[in-house]
Scaffold this motif. Structure first.
Motif, PDB file in Angstrom:
ATOM      1  N   ILE A 206      47.378  58.960  23.891  1.00 42.23           N
ATOM      2  CA  ILE A 206      47.836  60.100  23.099  1.00 42.23           C
ATOM      3  C   ILE A 206      48.554  61.113  23.983  1.00 42.23           C
ATOM      4  O   ILE A 206      49.636  61.608  23.658  1.00 42.23           O
ATOM      5  N   CYS A 207      47.953  61.414  25.127  1.00 39.93           N
ATOM      6  CA  CYS A 207      48.529  62.401  26.046  1.00 39.93           C
ATOM      7  C   CYS A 207      49.871  61.922  26.590  1.00 39.93           C
ATOM      8  O   CYS A 207      50.832  62.699  26.681  1.00 39.93           O
ATOM      9  N   LYS A 208      49.968  60.645  26.935  1.00 42.63           N
ATOM     10  CA  LYS A 208      51.210  60.086  27.479  1.00 42.63           C
ATOM     11  C   LYS A 208      52.336  60.180  26.459  1.00 42.63           C
ATOM     12  O   LYS A 208      53.463  60.580  26.790  1.00 42.63           O
ATOM     13  N   GLU A 209      52.046  59.820  25.198  1.00 43.26           N
ATOM     14  CA  GLU A 209      53.076  59.873  24.159  1.00 43.26           C
ATOM     15  C   GLU A 209      53.542  61.308  23.920  1.00 43.26           C
ATOM     16  O   GLU A 209      54.739  61.567  23.771  1.00 43.26           O
ATOM     17  N   ALA A 210      52.602  62.248  23.898  1.00 40.99           N
ATOM     18  CA  ALA A 210      52.954  63.655  23.678  1.00 40.99           C
ATOM     19  C   ALA A 210      53.788  64.192  24.839  1.00 40.99           C
ATOM     20  O   ALA A 210      54.776  64.914  24.629  1.00 40.99           O
ATOM     21  N   LEU A 211      53.433  63.835  26.066  1.00 41.07           N
ATOM     22  CA  LEU A 211      54.183  64.301  27.234  1.00 41.07           C
ATOM     23  C   LEU A 211      55.590  63.713  27.258  1.00 41.07           C
ATOM     24  O   LEU A 211      56.545  64.388  27.661  1.00 41.07           O
ATOM     25  N   ASP A 212      55.734  62.454  26.827  1.00 42.35           N
ATOM     26  CA  ASP A 212      57.066  61.839  26.753  1.00 42.35           C
ATOM     27  C   ASP A 212      57.980  62.649  25.844  1.00 42.35           C
ATOM     28  O   ASP A 212      59.178  62.818  26.118  1.00 42.35           O
ATOM     29  N   LYS A 213      57.425  63.144  24.748  1.00 44.98           N
ATOM     30  CA  LYS A 213      58.221  63.923  23.796  1.00 44.98           C
ATOM     31  C   LYS A 213      58.463  65.346  24.299  1.00 44.98           C
ATOM     32  O   LYS A 213      59.358  66.032  23.803  1.00 44.98           O
ATOM     33  N   MET A 214      57.671  65.775  25.267  1.00 50.27           N
ATOM     34  CA  MET A 214      57.831  67.129  25.815  1.00 50.27           C
ATOM     35  C   MET A 214      58.888  67.175  26.916  1.00 50.27           C
ATOM     36  O   MET A 214      59.440  68.235  27.202  1.00 50.27           O
ATOM     37  N   VAL A 215      59.158  66.043  27.566  1.00 49.55           N
ATOM     38  CA  VAL A 215      60.040  66.041  28.739  1.00 49.55           C
ATOM     39  C   VAL A 215      61.383  65.358  28.460  1.00 49.55           C
ATOM     40  O   VAL A 215      62.008  64.812  29.365  1.00 49.55           O
ATOM     41  N   ASP A 216      61.817  65.389  27.210  1.00 44.05           N
ATOM     42  CA  ASP A 216      63.140  64.870  26.830  1.00 44.05           C
ATOM     43  C   ASP A 216      63.317  63.388  27.145  1.00 44.05           C
ATOM     44  O   ASP A 216      64.371  62.965  27.620  1.00 44.05           O
ATOM     45  N   LYS A 217      62.299  62.602  26.873  1.00 38.94           N
ATOM     46  CA  LYS A 217      62.407  61.155  27.053  1.00 38.94           C
ATOM     47  C   LYS A 217      63.406  60.605  26.026  1.00 38.94           C
ATOM     48  O   LYS A 217      63.456  61.065  24.897  1.00 38.94           O
ATOM     49  N   SER A 218      64.218  59.623  26.428  1.00 40.83           N
ATOM     50  CA  SER A 218      65.182  59.043  25.504  1.00 40.83           C
ATOM     51  C   SER A 218      64.467  58.210  24.455  1.00 40.83           C
ATOM     52  O   SER A 218      63.307  57.808  24.639  1.00 40.83           O
ATOM     53  N   CYS A 219      65.150  57.928  23.356  1.00 41.53           N
ATOM     54  CA  CYS A 219      64.560  57.098  22.318  1.00 41.53           C
ATOM     55  C   CYS A 219      64.572  55.633  22.763  1.00 41.53           C
ATOM     56  O   CYS A 219      65.104  55.298  23.827  1.00 41.53           O
ATOM     57  N   ASP A 220      64.019  54.750  21.966  1.00 41.40           N
ATOM     58  CA  ASP A 220      63.907  53.351  22.361  1.00 41.40           C
ATOM     59  C   ASP A 220      65.280  52.673  22.424  1.00 41.40           C
ATOM     60  O   ASP A 220      66.255  53.118  21.804  1.00 41.40           O
ATOM     61  N   ASP A 221      65.368  51.575  23.175  1.00 46.56           N
ATOM     62  CA  ASP A 221      66.627  50.862  23.409  1.00 46.56           C
ATOM     63  C   ASP A 221      67.235  50.321  22.115  1.00 46.56           C
ATOM     64  O   ASP A 221      68.461  50.325  21.944  1.00 46.56           O
ATOM     65  N   GLU A 222      66.380  49.851  21.198  1.00 50.24           N
ATOM     66  CA  GLU A 222      66.881  49.279  19.953  1.00 50.24           C
ATOM     67  C   GLU A 222      67.605  50.319  19.111  1.00 50.24           C
ATOM     68  O   GLU A 222      68.677  50.059  18.553  1.00 50.24           O
ATOM     69  N   THR A 223      67.034  51.532  19.045  1.00 47.84           N
ATOM     70  CA  THR A 223      67.680  52.613  18.286  1.00 47.84           C
ATOM     71  C   THR A 223      69.012  52.991  18.917  1.00 47.84           C
ATOM     72  O   THR A 223      70.011  53.191  18.214  1.00 47.84           O
ATOM     73  N   GLU A 224      69.057  53.071  20.251  1.00 49.73           N
ATOM     74  CA  GLU A 224      70.314  53.409  20.929  1.00 49.73           C
ATOM     75  C   GLU A 224      71.365  52.328  20.714  1.00 49.73           C
ATOM     76  O   GLU A 224      72.557  52.623  20.572  1.00 49.73           O
ATOM     77  N   ARG A 225      70.934  51.076  20.690  1.00 51.05           N
ATOM     78  CA  ARG A 225      71.883  49.984  20.460  1.00 51.05           C
ATOM     79  C   ARG A 225      72.495  50.079  19.064  1.00 51.05           C
ATOM     80  O   ARG A 225      73.718  49.941  18.888  1.00 51.05           O
ATOM     81  N   LYS A 226      71.657  50.315  18.059  1.00 53.17           N
ATOM     82  CA  LYS A 226      72.148  50.452  16.686  1.00 53.17           C
ATOM     83  C   LYS A 226      73.078  51.655  16.556  1.00 53.17           C
ATOM     84  O   LYS A 226      74.097  51.601  15.864  1.00 53.17           O
ATOM     85  N   MET A 227      72.715  52.732  17.246  1.00 54.29           N
ATOM     86  CA  MET A 227      73.535  53.940  17.207  1.00 54.29           C
ATOM     87  C   MET A 227      74.897  53.676  17.852  1.00 54.29           C
ATOM     88  O   MET A 227      75.942  54.114  17.333  1.00 54.29           O
ATOM     89  N   SER A 228      74.891  52.955  18.965  1.00 56.62           N
ATOM     90  CA  SER A 228      76.125  52.617  19.668  1.00 56.62           C
ATOM     91  C   SER A 228      77.041  51.769  18.785  1.00 56.62           C
ATOM     92  O   SER A 228      78.259  52.034  18.696  1.00 56.62           O
ATOM     93  N   ASP A 229      76.475  50.767  18.130  1.00 53.28           N
ATOM     94  CA  ASP A 229      77.274  49.904  17.246  1.00 53.28           C
ATOM     95  C   ASP A 229      77.874  50.703  16.093  1.00 53.28           C
ATOM     96  O   ASP A 229      79.023  50.477  15.699  1.00 53.28           O
ATOM     97  N   LEU A 230      77.099  51.632  15.563  1.00 47.52           N
ATOM     98  CA  LEU A 230      77.571  52.456  14.447  1.00 47.52           C
ATOM     99  C   LEU A 230      78.749  53.332  14.873  1.00 47.52           C
ATOM    100  O   LEU A 230      79.752  53.444  14.161  1.00 47.52           O
ATOM    101  N   ILE A 231      78.627  53.929  16.051  1.00 50.32           N
ATOM    102  CA  ILE A 231      79.689  54.814  16.551  1.00 50.32           C
ATOM    103  C   ILE A 231      80.987  54.034  16.763  1.00 50.32           C
ATOM    104  O   ILE A 231      82.075  54.463  16.370  1.00 50.32           O
ATOM    105  N   LYS A 232      80.884  52.859  17.391  1.00 47.25           N
ATOM    106  CA  LYS A 232      82.069  52.054  17.683  1.00 47.25           C
ATOM    107  C   LYS A 232      82.759  51.545  16.424  1.00 47.25           C
ATOM    108  O   LYS A 232      83.956  51.244  16.441  1.00 47.25           O
ATOM    109  N   SER A 233      82.003  51.470  15.335  1.00 45.84           N
ATOM    110  CA  SER A 233      82.569  50.949  14.085  1.00 45.84           C
ATOM    111  C   SER A 233      83.337  52.005  13.294  1.00 45.84           C
ATOM    112  O   SER A 233      84.019  51.675  12.317  1.00 45.84           O
ATOM    113  N   GLN A 234      83.265  53.267  13.726  1.00 49.66           N
ATOM    114  CA  GLN A 234      83.941  54.333  12.980  1.00 49.66           C
ATOM    115  C   GLN A 234      85.448  54.297  13.214  1.00 49.66           C
ATOM    116  O   GLN A 234      85.917  54.045  14.328  1.00 49.66           O
ATOM    117  N   GLU A 235      86.207  54.560  12.166  1.00 53.04           N
ATOM    118  CA  GLU A 235      87.664  54.546  12.244  1.00 53.04           C
ATOM    119  C   GLU A 235      88.172  55.596  13.228  1.00 53.04           C
ATOM    120  O   GLU A 235      87.728  56.747  13.207  1.00 53.04           O
TER     121      GLU A 235
END
Length: 312
Positions: A206-235
């Protein structure tokens, strides 16, 4: 598209409802276990009742954290108060850790005390109360965990694990009471030491997860990959030059740099950036803020095509 994430006020209402139910259940359960412990002459059951009372204070911490996190941004906190929930989760983890250590120390003292013959044999009623406690607290764990995941509340998930620790404590009480009635009083302290390890491990997670969110940890790789694909697909987007994400409590902040044709008019470049911004926030509801920067890209014209154009 990700599962729908509720807004702060809706999340707060759910957290408050779950917390109020949790408080009522813990108060009733504590009273039952205490009365049964006294009647059945079970010290383990009385200790278990006190443990349940501690859950009430933990739930109050969750409610305070949810109220603070749901506050609107102000002049001193322009990004909002989402991290207050992480602070509540850290406090809960500390309480859980102390509870686990306390259970372990009590067990160790009984093991090395050696006065097993002096321990009173509890009545059968205490076994019934222990079973009821296990069922109720395990049910509260799954109930609270379900809504904790639904609203992505670290504090509510921490409270769920506090319910689980109480269920484990009741398991220890049941084993100890049963062992004492069968002539093996050492079962109680041994179970307490094992339960201590489970509780401390849950507190660490619990403490580790809360601290990750306190220190600007990036989101998971899968979410970033989907976000990247979405951005590249924009006109109009020629390249994705930068994508940075950071957790802010249970929310997500995104910084993007895209490449667009350097000859594109300013108004059109702004529209491309706006489309990227809107697409990210529409497809990733956990995103609270998204900043998009446009870099100019020089398009190289094929020399053969350029000569053909000049001949025309």
């Amino acid at each position: 598209m990700e599962n729908e994430v509720l807004n702060s006020q809706s999340s707060k209402k759910i957290i408050m409802r779950v917390s109020n139910i949790s408080i009522v259940v813990n108060v009733l359960l504590s009273a039952i276990k205490f009365v049964v412990g006294v009647i059945a002459n079970s010290g383990a059951m009385i200790s278990d009742a006190i443990h349940s009372v501690s859950d009430v204070f933990s739930t109050i911490i969750v409610m305070i954290g949810a109220n603070a996190a749901a506050k609107d941004p102000d002049q001193e906190h322009p990004y909002g108060h989402d991290r207050m929930e992480c602070i509540a989760a850290i406090v809960l983890a500390i309480v859980l850790f102390i509870t686990g250590i306390g259970v372990g120390i009590t067990g160790v003292k009984k093991i090395f005390g050696g006065n097993y013959g002096d321990l009173a044999v509890p009545g059968a009623l205490a076994l019934v109360a222990a079973v009821i406690s296990i069922v109720v607290k395990e049910g509260m764990f799954w109930y609270t965990r379900f809504y904790g995941k639904k609203v992505d509340s670290t504090a509510l998930l921490a409270d769920a694990w506090h319910h689980r620790s109480d269920a484990l404590s009741s398991v220890g009480s049941f084993i100890g009471i049963l062992g004492a009635r069968l002539g093996f009083p050492i079962c109680d302290p041994l179970a307490s030491v094992v339960i201590c390890l489970f509780i401390v491990k849950a507190a660490y997670n619990i403490c580790k997860e809360a601290l990750d969110k306190m220190v600007d940890k990036s989101c998971d790789d899968e979410t970033e990959r989907k976000m990247s694909d979405l951005i590249k697909s924009q006109e109009g987007v020629i390249s994705l030059d930068l994508l940075m994400t950071r957790m802010f409590g249970s929310k997500l902040y995104v910084d993007v740099e895209i490449g667009a044709d350097e000859n594109t008019p300013l108004r059109d470049s702004h529209e491309i950036a706006e489309n990227v911004h809107n697409a990210i926030e529409a497809n990733f509801p956990k995103v609270k803020h998204c900043m998009v920067h446009v870099n100019p890209v020089e398009l190289k014209i094929d020399s053969g095509a350029a000569e053909d154009e000049n001949l025309e």
